[in-house]
Design a protein around this motif. Sequence first.
Motif, PDB file in Angstrom:
ATOM      1  N   GLY A  42       5.629  -0.421 -17.995  1.00  0.00           N
ATOM      2  CA  GLY A  42       6.428   0.313 -18.970  1.00  0.00           C
ATOM      3  C   GLY A  42       5.677   0.490 -20.284  1.00  0.00           C
ATOM      4  O   GLY A  42       5.806   1.507 -20.966  1.00  0.00           O
ATOM      5  N   THR A  43       4.895  -0.515 -20.621  1.00  0.00           N
ATOM      6  CA  THR A  43       4.078  -0.428 -21.830  1.00  0.00           C
ATOM      7  C   THR A  43       3.162   0.795 -21.786  1.00  0.00           C
ATOM      8  O   THR A  43       3.088   1.577 -22.742  1.00  0.00           O
ATOM      9  CB  THR A  43       3.224  -1.709 -21.980  1.00  0.00           C
ATOM     10  N   ASN A  59      17.277  -4.413 -24.885  1.00  0.00           N
ATOM     11  CA  ASN A  59      16.288  -5.380 -25.337  1.00  0.00           C
ATOM     12  C   ASN A  59      16.682  -6.120 -26.608  1.00  0.00           C
ATOM     13  O   ASN A  59      15.868  -6.817 -27.204  1.00  0.00           O
ATOM     14  CB  ASN A  59      14.924  -4.703 -25.482  1.00  0.00           C
ATOM     15  N   ASP A  95      13.382   6.252 -23.432  1.00  0.00           N
ATOM     16  CA  ASP A  95      12.719   5.169 -22.721  1.00  0.00           C
ATOM     17  C   ASP A  95      13.726   4.579 -21.742  1.00  0.00           C
ATOM     18  O   ASP A  95      14.557   3.743 -22.101  1.00  0.00           O
ATOM     19  CB  ASP A  95      12.204   4.115 -23.701  1.00  0.00           C
ATOM     20  N   LYS A 124      10.441  -0.519 -14.035  1.00  0.00           N
ATOM     21  CA  LYS A 124      11.359  -1.471 -13.397  1.00  0.00           C
ATOM     22  C   LYS A 124      11.886  -0.982 -12.045  1.00  0.00           C
ATOM     23  O   LYS A 124      11.178  -1.111 -11.055  1.00  0.00           O
ATOM     24  CB  LYS A 124      12.451  -1.863 -14.395  1.00  0.00           C
TER      25      LYS A 124
HETATM   26  C1  LIG Z   1      10.641  -3.557 -19.907  1.00  0.00           C
HETATM   27  C2  LIG Z   1      10.602  -2.429 -20.859  1.00  0.00           C
HETATM   28  C3  LIG Z   1       9.395  -1.848 -21.283  1.00  0.00           C
HETATM   29  C4  LIG Z   1       8.065  -2.442 -20.950  1.00  0.00           C
HETATM   30  O1  LIG Z   1       7.802  -2.425 -19.592  1.00  0.00           O
HETATM   31  P1  LIG Z   1       6.631  -3.406 -19.036  1.00  0.00           P
HETATM   32  O2  LIG Z   1       6.525  -3.012 -17.609  1.00  0.00           O
HETATM   33  O3  LIG Z   1       7.124  -4.790 -19.272  1.00  0.00           O
HETATM   34  O4  LIG Z   1       5.407  -3.120 -19.827  1.00  0.00           O
HETATM   35  C5  LIG Z   1       9.449  -0.728 -22.053  1.00  0.00           C
HETATM   36  N1  LIG Z   1      10.609  -0.183 -22.419  1.00  0.00           N
HETATM   37  C6  LIG Z   1      11.797  -0.713 -22.054  1.00  0.00           C
HETATM   38  C7  LIG Z   1      13.054  -0.057 -22.476  1.00  0.00           C
HETATM   39  C8  LIG Z   1      11.834  -1.866 -21.281  1.00  0.00           C
HETATM   40  O5  LIG Z   1      13.001  -2.404 -20.957  1.00  0.00           O
END
Ligand SMILES: *Cc1c(COP(=O)(O)O)cnc(C)c1O
Length: 432
Positions: A122-123, A214, A242, A271
């Motif tokens: 996600g990063t 988060n 996001d 995710k």
């Molecule tokens: C988990 C998350 C991320 C980061 O994803 P990673 O795979 O941990 O890098 C970014 N944005 C949101 C909204 C998240 O919940």
Amino acid sequence: MTAVPHDTSRSQELMARARQRFPGGVNSPVRAFGGVGGEPFVVARGDGPYIWDVDGNRYVDFVLSWGPLVLGHAPPAVLAALAETAARGTSFGIPCALELDLAEVIAARMPHLEMVRFVSSGTEAAMSAVRVARAATGRDHILKFEGCYHGHADSFLVKAGSGVATLGLPNSPGVPAALAEKTLTVAFNDLDAVRTIARTTPLAAICVEPIIGNSGFIPPAPGFLAGLRAVCDETGAMLLFDEVMTGFRIAFGGAVEYSGGVRPDLTCLGKVIGGGLPVAAYGGSRAVMQQVAPAGRVYQAGTLSGNPLAMAGGLATLAALTRPVHDAITAQTGRLVAGLREIAARRGVPLLADHAGSMWGFFLHDGPVRSFDDAKQSDVALFRKVFHAARERGVYLAPSAFEAGFTSAAHTAPVIDDALDRLDQAFAAALA
Ligand SMILES: *Cc1c(COP(=O)(O)O)cnc(C)c1O
């Protein structure tokens, strides 16, 4: 607090060793239990709604690897797809049909994602999407909301102090101030503040978690997401949803369906779309995404991007996550939230609980929570006691008062009811 037998000696031994090898003993900070204190347990395996630690204790898992496992642990359909795919090789760095299949499944449910680029976290997705927005608009500043997490790329590791907005100050050493100051931050749900900033500072993007997960579970006020769209249309900023956490969780069609049709310019997924393997994606209209290399000039690449195993995990997960299955998980999540409210009311605990689809959360607080500042009013000391009492009774909640919870297709009514009984006892113990 009533003591319940709960041996954790093997976990403690492993964590002591882990602290010699990993900073803080972990490979991602939240796992160290800083938010609740105490020693984390070390997991041995998972099956359906349950995980077992290395000491043999079983927990109903409401964290689910922080969201990806929408079918629960080790679902047979996903395991079969992974085994079949792995037998043909695990990575090629050459186009494969599975990545096309997954992109098409995603586009069928989220038609605004005409084109995507798969990445591994996600990063990476959020970092790359912002690069596209900056390139497309020729602007440097972005706006984000306090309490929203978009991964750990430098531009996002910024938190504003209280007040309407401050120039970004880096939240972490190592982030250049010159970059952090391009990130402006306001309170979630404060549309007036967004308007003021967007009219005075040319923004490349307004980045938002459509429902914050988060800093606990914080839904947008009615009209907030539509308001962001309007501000973007007025000022030429791109709207970035996001959906790394909310995607395929808060509604079958994600935030667009949840918001009644607010369409972002860029979307990040992660995710759930990997079903427990490392996958994320960013995407949008063909016109926007054609700017990404090699079609366009915005560079972004990845050795393991579109990895066949990860694609197979995501495909098998989304194939099983039909609308009826999504609706069933939603109903069980509603049962959990209603049960939590009932427990709190009966025991006289201020509690605000809510859910959208299979994403949920609660604050030990009775006022409305519209922003991270509101969330911080909740009773963290009581949460810590509830967390540990629940853990001792076989329920694993997110180890922080400021994280969302998740359910899966394996969290059936009997599982939820059993977890609620245990949580009821946990509240009793925490209040004693
Ligand atoms: C988990 C998350 C991320 C980061 O994803 P990673 O795979 O941990 O890098 C970014 N944005 C949101 C909204 C998240 O919940």
